[in-house]
Write a protein that holds these residues in place. Structure first.
Motif, PDB file in Angstrom:
ATOM      1  N   TYR A 289       0.890  -1.055  -0.202  1.00 52.68           N
ATOM      2  CA  TYR A 289       0.032  -0.042  -0.048  1.00 52.68           C
ATOM      3  C   TYR A 289       0.793   1.168   0.014  1.00 52.68           C
ATOM      4  CZ  TYR A 289      -3.465   3.208   1.208  1.00 52.68           C
ATOM      5  OH  TYR A 289      -4.396   4.449   1.379  1.00 52.68           O
ATOM      6  N   LYS A 290       1.848   1.000   0.809  1.00 52.35           N
ATOM      7  CA  LYS A 290       2.738   2.305   0.908  1.00 52.35           C
ATOM      8  C   LYS A 290       3.484   2.832  -0.383  1.00 52.35           C
ATOM      9  CE  LYS A 290       6.581   3.495   3.728  1.00 52.35           C
ATOM     10  NZ  LYS A 290       7.328   3.006   5.030  1.00 52.35           N
ATOM     11  N   LYS A 291       3.822   1.523  -1.008  1.00 46.25           N
ATOM     12  CA  LYS A 291       4.608   1.817  -2.324  1.00 46.25           C
ATOM     13  C   LYS A 291       3.914   2.122  -3.308  1.00 46.25           C
ATOM     14  CE  LYS A 291       8.393  -1.709  -2.061  1.00 46.25           C
ATOM     15  NZ  LYS A 291       8.720  -2.975  -2.627  1.00 46.25           N
ATOM     16  N   ASN A 292       2.626   2.064  -3.248  1.00 44.53           N
ATOM     17  CA  ASN A 292       1.785   2.457  -4.433  1.00 44.53           C
ATOM     18  C   ASN A 292       0.250   2.960  -4.025  1.00 44.53           C
ATOM     19  OD1 ASN A 292       0.654   2.800  -6.963  1.00 44.53           O
ATOM     20  ND2 ASN A 292       1.405   0.676  -7.793  1.00 44.53           N
ATOM     21  N   ILE A 293       0.290   3.934  -3.027  1.00 46.73           N
ATOM     22  CA  ILE A 293      -0.871   4.417  -3.015  1.00 46.73           C
ATOM     23  C   ILE A 293      -2.071   4.381  -3.835  1.00 46.73           C
ATOM     24  CG2 ILE A 293      -2.100   6.082  -1.583  1.00 46.73           C
ATOM     25  CD1 ILE A 293       0.715   6.663  -0.063  1.00 46.73           C
ATOM     26  N   GLY A 294      -1.720   5.066  -4.876  1.00 49.90           N
ATOM     27  CA  GLY A 294      -2.390   5.412  -6.106  1.00 49.90           C
ATOM     28  C   GLY A 294      -3.124   4.334  -6.417  1.00 49.90           C
ATOM     29  N   LYS A 295      -2.536   3.170  -6.770  1.00 46.98           N
ATOM     30  CA  LYS A 295      -2.993   2.285  -7.059  1.00 46.98           C
ATOM     31  C   LYS A 295      -4.035   1.462  -6.335  1.00 46.98           C
ATOM     32  CE  LYS A 295      -1.537  -2.342  -7.355  1.00 46.98           C
ATOM     33  NZ  LYS A 295      -0.356  -3.387  -7.545  1.00 46.98           N
ATOM     34  N   PHE A 296      -3.821   1.522  -4.805  1.00 49.67           N
ATOM     35  CA  PHE A 296      -4.822   1.178  -3.671  1.00 49.67           C
ATOM     36  C   PHE A 296      -5.977   2.146  -3.338  1.00 49.67           C
ATOM     37  CE2 PHE A 296      -1.042  -1.596  -3.107  1.00 49.67           C
ATOM     38  CZ  PHE A 296      -1.692  -2.919  -3.057  1.00 49.67           C
ATOM     39  N   GLN A 297      -6.038   3.415  -4.073  1.00 49.79           N
ATOM     40  CA  GLN A 297      -6.735   4.381  -3.824  1.00 49.79           C
ATOM     41  C   GLN A 297      -8.189   3.686  -3.831  1.00 49.79           C
ATOM     42  OE1 GLN A 297      -5.380   7.855  -2.775  1.00 49.79           O
ATOM     43  NE2 GLN A 297      -7.579   7.057  -1.682  1.00 49.79           N
ATOM     44  N   GLU A 298      -8.529   3.162  -5.137  1.00 49.07           N
ATOM     45  CA  GLU A 298      -9.784   2.937  -5.546  1.00 49.07           C
ATOM     46  C   GLU A 298     -10.074   1.857  -4.585  1.00 49.07           C
ATOM     47  OE1 GLU A 298     -12.268   1.044  -9.445  1.00 49.07           O
ATOM     48  OE2 GLU A 298      -9.868   1.684  -9.712  1.00 49.07           O
ATOM     49  N   GLU A 299      -9.331   0.769  -4.155  1.00 47.17           N
ATOM     50  CA  GLU A 299      -9.804  -0.264  -3.212  1.00 47.17           C
ATOM     51  C   GLU A 299     -10.046   0.455  -1.876  1.00 47.17           C
ATOM     52  OE1 GLU A 299      -7.806  -4.346  -2.917  1.00 47.17           O
ATOM     53  OE2 GLU A 299      -6.843  -3.272  -1.748  1.00 47.17           O
ATOM     54  N   ALA A 300      -9.069   1.340  -1.513  1.00 49.26           N
ATOM     55  CA  ALA A 300      -9.644   2.119  -0.157  1.00 49.26           C
ATOM     56  C   ALA A 300     -10.647   2.628  -0.014  1.00 49.26           C
ATOM     57  CB  ALA A 300      -8.282   3.180  -0.071  1.00 49.26           C
ATOM     58  N   ASN A 301     -11.137   3.623  -1.434  1.00 48.93           N
ATOM     59  CA  ASN A 301     -12.548   3.996  -1.345  1.00 48.93           C
ATOM     60  C   ASN A 301     -13.564   2.975  -1.117  1.00 48.93           C
ATOM     61  OD1 ASN A 301     -11.002   6.459  -1.749  1.00 48.93           O
ATOM     62  ND2 ASN A 301     -11.590   6.343  -4.043  1.00 48.93           N
ATOM     63  N   LEU A 302     -13.362   1.974  -2.010  1.00 46.35           N
ATOM     64  CA  LEU A 302     -14.461   0.888  -1.915  1.00 46.35           C
ATOM     65  C   LEU A 302     -14.583   0.474  -0.514  1.00 46.35           C
ATOM     66  CD1 LEU A 302     -15.736  -0.058  -4.676  1.00 46.35           C
ATOM     67  CD2 LEU A 302     -14.395  -2.093  -4.147  1.00 46.35           C
ATOM     68  N   TYR A 303     -13.627   0.184   0.253  1.00 46.40           N
ATOM     69  CA  TYR A 303     -13.843  -0.522   1.418  1.00 46.40           C
ATOM     70  C   TYR A 303     -14.461   0.722   2.501  1.00 46.40           C
ATOM     71  CZ  TYR A 303     -12.200  -5.113   0.271  1.00 46.40           C
ATOM     72  OH  TYR A 303     -12.122  -6.212  -0.279  1.00 46.40           O
ATOM     73  N   ALA A 304     -13.910   1.783   2.190  1.00 48.37           N
ATOM     74  CA  ALA A 304     -14.277   3.009   3.032  1.00 48.37           C
ATOM     75  C   ALA A 304     -15.689   3.092   3.063  1.00 48.37           C
ATOM     76  CB  ALA A 304     -13.519   4.328   2.893  1.00 48.37           C
ATOM     77  N   VAL A 305     -16.266   2.956   1.930  1.00 49.52           N
ATOM     78  CA  VAL A 305     -17.557   3.142   1.572  1.00 49.52           C
ATOM     79  C   VAL A 305     -18.514   1.762   2.165  1.00 49.52           C
ATOM     80  CG1 VAL A 305     -19.443   2.969  -0.258  1.00 49.52           C
ATOM     81  CG2 VAL A 305     -17.536   4.194  -0.896  1.00 49.52           C
ATOM     82  N   LYS A 306     -18.132   0.880   2.036  1.00 46.41           N
ATOM     83  CA  LYS A 306     -18.390  -0.377   2.471  1.00 46.41           C
ATOM     84  C   LYS A 306     -18.583  -0.298   4.164  1.00 46.41           C
ATOM     85  CE  LYS A 306     -18.048  -5.459   2.143  1.00 46.41           C
ATOM     86  NZ  LYS A 306     -18.961  -5.669   3.147  1.00 46.41           N
ATOM     87  N   THR A 307     -17.382   0.277   4.714  1.00 49.13           N
ATOM     88  CA  THR A 307     -17.475   0.468   6.293  1.00 49.13           C
ATOM     89  C   THR A 307     -18.596   1.536   6.665  1.00 49.13           C
ATOM     90  OG1 THR A 307     -15.252   0.091   5.969  1.00 49.13           O
ATOM     91  CG2 THR A 307     -16.012   0.836   7.962  1.00 49.13           C
TER      92      THR A 307
END
Length: 356
Positions: A289-307
């Motif tokens: 995640y730290k190495k490639n925040i951009g790539k994980f942004q979408e996933e982060a958003n998705l799970y944030a929404v879910k939460t």
DNA sequence: GTTTATGATTGACC
DNA sequence: GGTCAATCATAAAC
């Protein structure tokens, strides 16, 4: 007067021979020239020496003749005397060996691996432990587990059958040698202690063969074990539900994605994986995640929404329970701030979502 | 067949 | 002992 003295008195003029080196042909020849009795002894000795060159039947006949020979008691007493001298020199030889540490190590290992000892324990326990470490799904583990157990059982069977063969051979050979010595004790003096010593020597020899068997069995188990453990390197992805549970935790604790030991145990239970797999997963996730925040942004958003949705649902249910008359008053926006130590000072991102 | 994703391992660091 | 970072090995996607 003891037996030996009595025997010696029966040997007219043989005292000299008793003192002589009977193994020395010159000495024997010298004695032979002294008269009839000496010649008899010389004959007997020559006959003994010749026995080994004869066929079995001839040897048996010769042996019988020798046993019936009138000079046999004299020869016996000579041999007694010679033996008395030689035994003195070997008395100091140690009687018992301490247990071989190498063999003890091998025995312990075979016991621990379930090759020797009771069949139910050991191997299956080792296999179970290895399977647990492998951390695959229960079905996969049990397949590997049974495979390991089958192969271990094969090794165990071979080991025991070989061991039985060795023990049988050892017992047969020991009996043979004991019979031989008992038979020989009619011609030459052999004490029971000597027979015991000979048996001990034979057992030592066979135990060295057994050690080789144990060593090769240990090697086979080690190879099997390493193959089995290598099999765990066959990576299997976690199932979708497990990944979701882990991601949910990760993104909902993005500010501090370091689950406690209890949390790890809880997650492990939920996902059907081990605690160390949870640790591995979080270790990998954090670094990636730290190495490639951009790539994980979408996933982060998705799970944030879910939460957020989950949280909202819980909240709605709670408020509905508190004031059931309150109607759903239309659309809501939920703003989520996720400060992240992984993000450093780059940003803290907001997630907005529309909720019905 | 190549690329990407991902679980596991290893060694260094605190 | 836990974590990071690099790396390996393999499954999955293309």
């Amino acid at each position: 007067m003891d037996d030996q003295t009595r025997m010696m008195t029966g040997l007219t003029g043989l005292g000299g021979l008793a003192q002589a080196d009977v193994g020395d042909p010159d000495s024997v020849r010298k004695q032979q020239s002294l008269g009839q009795p000496q010649q008899d002894i010389g004959d007997i000795l020559q006959q003994i020496m010749a026995i080994t060159d004869e066929s079995l039947d001839e040897a048996q006949a010769r042996k019988h003749a020798l046993n019936c020979h009138r000079m046999k008691p004299a020869l016996f007493s000579v041999l007694c005397e010679i033996k008395e001298k030689t035994v003195l020199s070997i008395r100091g030889v140690q009687e018992e060996d301490p247990p071989d540490p190498q063999i003890m190590r091998l025995d312990n290992m075979l016991l621990a691996e379930g090759v020797s000892g009771p069949e139910k324990g050991g191997g299956s326990a080792a296999a179970a432990a290895a399977a647990a470490a492998a951390g695959g799904s229960p079905t996969d583990s049990s397949i590997e587990h049974s495979d390991y157990r089958a192969k271990l059982a094969q090794i165990r069977q071979i080991y025991h059958s070989e061991l039985e063969k060795y023990e049988q051979a050892c017992s047969e050979f020991t009996n043979h040698v004991m019979n031989l010595l008992r038979e020989q004790s009619r011609t030459r003096p052999i004490s029971p202690k000597e027979i015991e010593r000979m048996v001990a020597i034979i057992h030592r020899k066979f135990s060295s063969i057994q050690m080789q068997l144990k060593q090769s069995t240990c090697e086979a188990v080690m190879i099997l074990r390493s193959r089995f453990l290598d099999a765990r390197r066959k990576r299997r992805n976690f199932n979708k539900q497990a990944t979701e549970v882990l991601n949910e935790y990760f993104y909902s604790h993005l500010s501090n994605p370091y689950p406690s030991e209890e949390a790890k145990e809880e997650l492990a239970k939920k996902c059907g994986i081990t605690v160390s797999q949870v640790s591995n997963w979080f270790g990998n996730k954090r670094i990636r995640y730290k190495k490639n925040i951009g790539k994980f942004q979408e996933e982060a958003n998705l799970y944030a929404v879910k939460t957020a949705v989950d949280a909202a649902n819980v909240s709605a249910q709670a408020s509905q329970a508190n004031s059931p008359a309150t109607p759903n008053s239309g659309n809501k926006y939920l703003i989520i701030n996720i400060p992240d130590r992984c993000l450093g000072d780059k940003t803290s991102f907001k997630i907005s979502t529309f909720m019905n």
